[in-house]
Scaffold this motif. Structure first.
Motif, PDB file in Angstrom:
ATOM      1  N   LEU A 196       0.825  -1.212   0.000  1.00 18.26           N
ATOM      2  CA  LEU A 196       0.000   0.000   0.000  1.00 18.26           C
ATOM      3  C   LEU A 196       0.860   1.262   0.000  1.00 18.26           C
ATOM      4  CD1 LEU A 196      -2.826  -1.027   2.504  1.00 18.26           C
ATOM      5  CD2 LEU A 196      -3.045  -0.687   0.037  1.00 18.26           C
ATOM      6  N   GLU A 197       1.919   1.263   0.812  1.00 22.78           N
ATOM      7  CA  GLU A 197       2.804   2.436   0.850  1.00 22.78           C
ATOM      8  C   GLU A 197       3.425   2.685  -0.522  1.00 22.78           C
ATOM      9  OE1 GLU A 197       5.343   1.411   4.163  1.00 22.78           O
ATOM     10  OE2 GLU A 197       4.122   2.609   5.556  1.00 22.78           O
ATOM     11  N   LYS A 198       3.831   1.611  -1.197  1.00 24.80           N
ATOM     12  CA  LYS A 198       4.419   1.734  -2.533  1.00 24.80           C
ATOM     13  C   LYS A 198       3.384   2.262  -3.529  1.00 24.80           C
ATOM     14  CE  LYS A 198       7.054  -1.107  -5.767  1.00 24.80           C
ATOM     15  NZ  LYS A 198       7.558  -2.455  -6.036  1.00 24.80           N
ATOM     16  N   MET A 199       2.152   1.723  -3.450  1.00 29.28           N
ATOM     17  CA  MET A 199       1.088   2.182  -4.350  1.00 29.28           C
ATOM     18  C   MET A 199       0.817   3.670  -4.136  1.00 29.28           C
ATOM     19  SD  MET A 199      -1.502  -1.051  -4.033  1.00 29.28           S
ATOM     20  CE  MET A 199      -2.813  -0.427  -5.056  1.00 29.28           C
ATOM     21  N   LEU A 200       0.748   4.098  -2.894  1.00 27.62           N
ATOM     22  CA  LEU A 200       0.457   5.499  -2.593  1.00 27.62           C
ATOM     23  C   LEU A 200       1.599   6.412  -3.031  1.00 27.62           C
ATOM     24  CD1 LEU A 200      -1.317   5.041   0.847  1.00 27.62           C
ATOM     25  CD2 LEU A 200      -2.377   5.718  -1.324  1.00 27.62           C
ATOM     26  N   ARG A 201       2.829   5.918  -2.907  1.00 28.08           N
ATOM     27  CA  ARG A 201       3.992   6.701  -3.359  1.00 28.08           C
ATOM     28  C   ARG A 201       3.959   6.916  -4.867  1.00 28.08           C
ATOM     29  NH1 ARG A 201       7.221   3.785  -0.137  1.00 28.08           N
ATOM     30  NH2 ARG A 201       7.846   2.385  -1.786  1.00 28.08           N
ATOM     31  N   ASN A 202       3.458   5.918  -5.595  1.00 27.26           N
ATOM     32  CA  ASN A 202       3.453   5.970  -7.057  1.00 27.26           C
ATOM     33  C   ASN A 202       2.092   6.344  -7.628  1.00 27.26           C
ATOM     34  OD1 ASN A 202       6.219   5.100  -7.443  1.00 27.26           O
ATOM     35  ND2 ASN A 202       5.527   3.136  -6.651  1.00 27.26           N
ATOM     36  N   ALA A 203       1.236   6.903  -6.788  1.00 21.59           N
ATOM     37  CA  ALA A 203      -0.132   7.196  -7.204  1.00 21.59           C
ATOM     38  C   ALA A 203      -0.212   8.460  -8.055  1.00 21.59           C
ATOM     39  CB  ALA A 203      -1.023   7.347  -5.982  1.00 21.59           C
ATOM     40  N   ARG A 204      -1.065   8.376  -9.060  1.00 18.51           N
ATOM     41  CA  ARG A 204      -1.452   9.563  -9.824  1.00 18.51           C
ATOM     42  C   ARG A 204      -2.960   9.671  -9.639  1.00 18.51           C
ATOM     43  NH1 ARG A 204      -3.270  10.991 -15.081  1.00 18.51           N
ATOM     44  NH2 ARG A 204      -2.951   8.930 -15.963  1.00 18.51           N
ATOM     45  N   ILE A 205      -3.373  10.771  -9.037  1.00 17.91           N
ATOM     46  CA  ILE A 205      -4.776  10.961  -8.688  1.00 17.91           C
ATOM     47  C   ILE A 205      -5.513  11.622  -9.843  1.00 17.91           C
ATOM     48  CG2 ILE A 205      -6.382  11.881  -6.956  1.00 17.91           C
ATOM     49  CD1 ILE A 205      -4.131   9.847  -5.968  1.00 17.91           C
ATOM     50  N   ILE A 206      -6.639  11.025 -10.207  1.00 18.91           N
ATOM     51  CA  ILE A 206      -7.512  11.602 -11.235  1.00 18.91           C
ATOM     52  C   ILE A 206      -8.512  12.494 -10.515  1.00 18.91           C
ATOM     53  CG2 ILE A 206      -9.221  11.114 -13.025  1.00 18.91           C
ATOM     54  CD1 ILE A 206      -6.426  10.078 -13.717  1.00 18.91           C
ATOM     55  N   ASN A 207      -8.439  13.780 -10.778  1.00 27.32           N
ATOM     56  CA  ASN A 207      -9.383  14.715 -10.169  1.00 27.32           C
ATOM     57  C   ASN A 207     -10.641  14.802 -11.018  1.00 27.32           C
ATOM     58  OD1 ASN A 207      -7.719  15.561  -7.950  1.00 27.32           O
ATOM     59  ND2 ASN A 207      -6.466  16.647  -9.454  1.00 27.32           N
ATOM     60  N   ASN A 208     -11.749  15.120 -10.358  1.00 24.83           N
ATOM     61  CA  ASN A 208     -13.029  15.201 -11.064  1.00 24.83           C
ATOM     62  C   ASN A 208     -12.993  16.155 -12.248  1.00 24.83           C
ATOM     63  OD1 ASN A 208     -14.793  13.319 -10.208  1.00 24.83           O
ATOM     64  ND2 ASN A 208     -16.023  14.674  -8.925  1.00 24.83           N
ATOM     65  N   ASP A 209     -12.272  17.280 -12.115  1.00 24.85           N
ATOM     66  CA  ASP A 209     -12.253  18.239 -13.216  1.00 24.85           C
ATOM     67  C   ASP A 209     -11.417  17.761 -14.408  1.00 24.85           C
ATOM     68  OD1 ASP A 209     -10.130  18.536 -11.474  1.00 24.85           O
ATOM     69  OD2 ASP A 209      -9.978  20.711 -11.687  1.00 24.85           O
ATOM     70  N   GLU A 210     -10.641  16.682 -14.222  1.00 27.91           N
ATOM     71  CA  GLU A 210      -9.875  16.094 -15.322  1.00 27.91           C
ATOM     72  C   GLU A 210     -10.719  15.141 -16.145  1.00 27.91           C
ATOM     73  OE1 GLU A 210      -5.985  14.309 -14.482  1.00 27.91           O
ATOM     74  OE2 GLU A 210      -6.067  15.304 -12.540  1.00 27.91           O
ATOM     75  N   ILE A 211     -11.853  14.714 -15.585  1.00 28.96           N
ATOM     76  CA  ILE A 211     -12.672  13.702 -16.241  1.00 28.96           C
ATOM     77  C   ILE A 211     -13.470  14.348 -17.365  1.00 28.96           C
ATOM     78  CG2 ILE A 211     -14.496  11.982 -15.931  1.00 28.96           C
ATOM     79  CD1 ILE A 211     -13.573  11.823 -12.957  1.00 28.96           C
ATOM     80  N   ASP A 212     -13.278  13.790 -18.549  1.00 25.17           N
ATOM     81  CA  ASP A 212     -13.919  14.301 -19.756  1.00 25.17           C
ATOM     82  C   ASP A 212     -15.243  13.570 -19.952  1.00 25.17           C
ATOM     83  OD1 ASP A 212     -14.496  15.231 -22.280  1.00 25.17           O
ATOM     84  OD2 ASP A 212     -12.799  14.258 -23.263  1.00 25.17           O
TER      85      ASP A 212
END
Length: 158
Positions: free
Chosen positions: A67-83
């Motif tokens: 989990l720590e590794k996943m969170l370190r490498n996370a790219r968060i999709i924000n609602n305003d990025e959603i097309d």
């Protein structure tokens, strides 16, 4: 070799952070207490409670590292990025099975938060791959073990 980027929605990020916090603050203590009690039974060489607790401890520690590794490498999709014009990660898509007329809603998420039983499908799944980048009205073909399924994209929402 770099670590693979983990794509998460805000909800997915929150769930992973909550799981990590629970493992660190609750589960670690619980398993440490189980080990302590099992040691109190005496000889640990033939103590199944001790073995079970140690195995669970190893699993918990491994999951924490993951989990720590996943969170370190996370790219968060924000609602305003959603097309809402084209299907992307974070979209909720209504599709119709062209053969049977069944309509389904799928949330397109990264692999870390896919949950097919709750209609959250990975961008790397066969259906996810087929509909990514498509627009409303598009008909896509998805290869499945039983053959090919055709879906028509009816709606794209955030």
């Amino acid at each position: 070799m770099g670590d693979k980027e983990v794509i998460l929605t805000q909800d997915g990020l929150k769930k992973l952070e909550e799981e990590l916090e629970n493992l660190k603050s609750v589960k670690r203590r619980e398993v440490a207490e189980r080990i302590k009690v099992a040691i109190g039974y005496g000889d640990i060489s033939e103590n199944s409670e001790y073995e079970d607790a140690k195995n669970e401890q190893a699993f918990i520690e491994g999951r924490i590292i993951t989990l720590e590794k996943m969170l370190r490498n996370a790219r968060i999709i924000n609602n305003d990025e959603i097309d809402t014009e084209t299907v992307s990660i974070g979209s909720t898509v209504t599709v119709e099975d062209m053969e049977f007329g069944d309509k389904m809603d799928y949330a397109i998420v990264g692999t870390a938060e896919s949950d097919p039983l709750n209609n959250k499908i990975s961008n790397e799944s066969p259906v996810g791959k087929a509909i990514l980048g498509k627009k409303v009205g598009a008909i896509v073909e998805v290869s499945v073990p039983a053959g090919v399924i055709q879906y028509k994209i009816l709606e794209i929402k955030k």
